[in-house]
Design a protein around this motif. Structure first.
Motif, mmCIF file in Angstrom:
data_model
loop_
_atom_site.group_PDB
_atom_site.id
_atom_site.type_symbol
_atom_site.label_atom_id
_atom_site.label_comp_id
_atom_site.label_asym_id
_atom_site.label_seq_id
_atom_site.Cartn_x
_atom_site.Cartn_y
_atom_site.Cartn_z
ATOM 1 N N VAL A 207 0.769 -1.352 0.163
ATOM 2 C CA VAL A 207 0.137 0.002 0.057
ATOM 3 C C VAL A 207 1.007 0.995 0.026
ATOM 4 O O VAL A 207 0.498 2.395 -0.857
ATOM 5 C CB VAL A 207 -0.997 0.160 1.106
ATOM 6 C CG1 VAL A 207 -1.506 1.317 1.308
ATOM 7 C CG2 VAL A 207 -2.044 -1.028 1.064
ATOM 8 N N GLY A 208 1.629 1.208 0.792
ATOM 9 C CA GLY A 208 2.927 2.471 1.074
ATOM 10 C C GLY A 208 3.688 2.608 -0.403
ATOM 11 O O GLY A 208 3.698 3.600 -0.744
ATOM 12 N N LEU A 209 4.130 1.484 -1.146
ATOM 13 C CA LEU A 209 4.736 1.897 -2.428
ATOM 14 C C LEU A 209 3.735 2.225 -3.567
ATOM 15 O O LEU A 209 3.864 2.963 -4.043
ATOM 16 C CB LEU A 209 5.380 0.251 -2.777
ATOM 17 C CG LEU A 209 6.547 -0.012 -1.791
ATOM 18 C CD1 LEU A 209 7.029 -1.331 -2.433
ATOM 19 C CD2 LEU A 209 7.696 0.825 -1.721
ATOM 20 N N ALA A 210 2.492 1.611 -3.548
ATOM 21 C CA ALA A 210 1.679 2.100 -4.481
ATOM 22 C C ALA A 210 1.018 3.517 -4.210
ATOM 23 O O ALA A 210 1.003 4.330 -5.446
ATOM 24 C CB ALA A 210 0.372 1.111 -4.002
ATOM 25 N N LEU A 211 0.966 3.985 -3.187
ATOM 26 C CA LEU A 211 0.734 5.268 -2.910
ATOM 27 C C LEU A 211 1.887 6.087 -3.242
ATOM 28 O O LEU A 211 1.662 7.345 -3.630
ATOM 29 C CB LEU A 211 0.243 5.602 -1.455
ATOM 30 C CG LEU A 211 -1.152 5.009 -0.826
ATOM 31 C CD1 LEU A 211 -1.218 5.164 0.687
ATOM 32 C CD2 LEU A 211 -2.192 5.716 -1.833
ATOM 33 N N ALA A 212 3.102 5.610 -2.939
ATOM 34 C CA ALA A 212 4.115 6.534 -3.250
ATOM 35 C C ALA A 212 4.453 6.752 -4.760
ATOM 36 O O ALA A 212 5.084 7.610 -5.317
ATOM 37 C CB ALA A 212 5.706 5.968 -2.820
ATOM 38 N N LEU A 213 4.164 5.711 -5.507
ATOM 39 C CA LEU A 213 4.193 5.653 -7.136
ATOM 40 C C LEU A 213 3.225 6.778 -7.670
ATOM 41 O O LEU A 213 3.204 7.107 -8.775
ATOM 42 C CB LEU A 213 4.073 4.366 -7.761
ATOM 43 C CG LEU A 213 5.288 3.298 -7.439
ATOM 44 C CD1 LEU A 213 5.126 2.135 -7.779
ATOM 45 C CD2 LEU A 213 6.599 4.053 -8.088
ATOM 46 N N LYS A 214 2.374 7.022 -7.157
ATOM 47 C CA LYS A 214 1.193 8.051 -7.733
ATOM 48 C C LYS A 214 1.849 9.114 -8.133
ATOM 49 O O LYS A 214 1.394 10.073 -8.780
ATOM 50 C CB LYS A 214 -0.092 8.225 -6.701
ATOM 51 C CG LYS A 214 0.221 9.153 -5.637
ATOM 52 C CD LYS A 214 -1.112 9.195 -4.788
ATOM 53 C CE LYS A 214 -0.642 10.114 -3.575
ATOM 54 N NZ LYS A 214 -1.699 9.802 -2.599
#
Length: 149
Positions: free
Chosen positions: A103-110
């Protein structure tokens, strides 16, 4: 570090990066519209020298180019900082939770995605504006050649 501080810092960086990217897209759109309005009203007969015309035609298009070139880097900065916060939070907790990492990585990639979303139209706008400048300068050159003959 305090978890409240981390959450605050993480959202401040997230909003900061997204805010900068939003500002960059607004500036690009505004400059593109302004340039197109200027080009539709420019009269090449009013200019005696090609350089003077070219200077006025190319005014502010460097900003559009700079935004197109730098927006991905602003997004990448947001992604790197988001990943750093994700890993720090995981390390601080002492437990590896795959769900929280993903979840943290997905949000960072935005942030990277937003940087690309800002950059692509800016580069297209820059290309359109540059082509319009070339056309107007060609019209000026043809008119100057006719005056000489």
């Amino acid at each position: 570090m305090n978890n409240n501080f981390l959450a605050y810092a993480e959202s401040a960086i997230d909003y900061g990066v997204m805010g900068v990217l939003l500002l960059m897209s607004i500036v690009t759109f505004w400059l593109f519209i302004e340039r197109m309005m200027f080009y539709s009203s420019v009269r090449t007969d009013d200019y005696n020298h090609r350089d003077t015309l070219e200077m006025e035609l190319t005014d502010n298009i460097g900003v559009i180019s700079a935004i197109g070139s730098n927006a991905p880097y602003v997004g990448l900065l947001g992604t790197v900082l988001g990943i750093m916060f994700t890993f720090y939070t995981m390390g601080d907790a002492g437990a590896v939770d795959a769900k929280k990492i993903m979840v943290g990585l997905a949000l960072a990639l935005k942030a990277t995605a937003m940087g690309l979303i800002v950059a692509m139209p800016a580069i297209v706008a820059y290309t359109i504006v540059l082509r319009k400048v070339e056309k107007i300068l060609t019209v000026f050159d043809v008119a100057q050649d006719k005056k000489i003959k």
